[in-house]
Design an enzyme around this catalytic site. Structure first.
Site, mmCIF file in Angstrom:
data_model
loop_
_atom_site.group_PDB
_atom_site.id
_atom_site.type_symbol
_atom_site.label_atom_id
_atom_site.label_comp_id
_atom_site.label_asym_id
_atom_site.label_seq_id
_atom_site.Cartn_x
_atom_site.Cartn_y
_atom_site.Cartn_z
ATOM 1 N N CYS A 126 10.973 71.187 80.942
ATOM 2 C CA CYS A 126 9.867 72.083 81.270
ATOM 3 C C CYS A 126 8.566 71.528 80.683
ATOM 4 O O CYS A 126 8.117 70.471 81.100
ATOM 5 C CB CYS A 126 10.172 73.513 80.826
ATOM 6 S SG CYS A 126 9.075 74.731 81.596
ATOM 7 N N GLU B 85 19.463 74.361 81.529
ATOM 8 C CA GLU B 85 20.315 75.263 80.749
ATOM 9 C C GLU B 85 20.469 76.622 81.423
ATOM 10 O O GLU B 85 21.325 77.415 81.039
ATOM 11 C CB GLU B 85 19.771 75.408 79.323
ATOM 12 C CG GLU B 85 18.558 76.306 79.166
ATOM 13 C CD GLU B 85 17.221 75.670 79.557
ATOM 14 O OE1 GLU B 85 16.190 76.326 79.316
ATOM 15 O OE2 GLU B 85 17.192 74.544 80.088
ATOM 16 N N HIS C 8 14.771 74.386 84.423
ATOM 17 C CA HIS C 8 15.545 74.670 83.210
ATOM 18 C C HIS C 8 17.022 74.405 83.487
ATOM 19 O O HIS C 8 17.723 75.272 84.021
ATOM 20 C CB HIS C 8 15.334 76.121 82.774
ATOM 21 C CG HIS C 8 13.988 76.361 82.206
ATOM 22 N ND1 HIS C 8 13.678 76.132 80.881
ATOM 23 C CD2 HIS C 8 12.845 76.753 82.790
ATOM 24 C CE1 HIS C 8 12.407 76.399 80.678
ATOM 25 N NE2 HIS C 8 11.869 76.776 81.817
#
Length: 194
Positions: free
Chosen positions: A78, A178, A176
């Site tokens: 990011c 994750e 992202h």
């Protein structure tokens, strides 16, 4: 020697990134120690928030030059990806300058609010990144990086912009991983194999 160092400067999505890597089978060490980060096999530079603030924290911790001099795999996520570039409209402070160009703001339009938050399709995906054309990944950002020789995948939200970069040992993900389900985990595993 540390296998995987997760830069923790007290801002951003560090815990979320740590959990994402654990789900991908790795155990990152949260640290701000320049010596540990310089010697780590792999480094993760997470980020949520303001590029200028993140860059200031890196400089205060003595990490800006450590990151510029890395020769082993290093992943910016990011804002961490944005920091790989020379500059940003978000701040007058110079960024790491590993990649050329300036990060610019996304422009809102009817039906297309900023920040861009949600799932968007990957396009133009290069081999070896663990993801494929058509995979949907999760975004939360107001700025986008310029296109360069390092583009590894792109997405379109009002305009088309790179969302994965790869240049030498440096990787970047504007999305992202994750929070991006199976495609995100596959991307993290590809980075861990690099």
């Amino acid at each position: 020697m540390t296998a995987l160092a997760l830069i923790d400067l007290g801002y951003g999505n560090v815990e979320s990134v740590r959990l994402g890597f654990e789900r991908a089978g790795a155990e990152p060490l949260r640290t701000a120690d320049p010596d540990v980060i310089a010697g780590a096999d792999r480094v993760i530079l997470p980020g949520v928030g303001h590029a200028g603030y993140a860059m200031e924290k890196l400089e205060m911790a003595g990490l800006a030059n450590v990151l510029r001099e890395r020769t082993r795999p290093t992943l910016g996520i990011c804002v961490g990806m944005q920091l790989l570039f020379e500059g940003s409209e978000e701040t007058a402070r110079p960024l790491l300058g590993i990649l050329p160009g300036k990060v610019t703001s996304l422009k809102p339009a009817p039906g297309r609010p900023v920040p861009h938050m949600g799932w968007t399709r990957l396009e133009g995906v290069s081999e070896g990144l663990g993801v494929a054309n058509g995979d949907h990944v999760y975004f939360a950002h107001s700025y986008a990086c310029p296109s360069t020789h390092a583009d590894g995948a792109s997405a379109t939200y009002g305009r088309t912009f790179p969302v994965i970069v790869r240049h030498g040992p440096y990787w970047g993900a504007q999305f992202h991983p994750e929070r991006s389900s199976a495609p995100g985990a596959a991307f993290l595993k590809a980075f861990l194999r690099s």
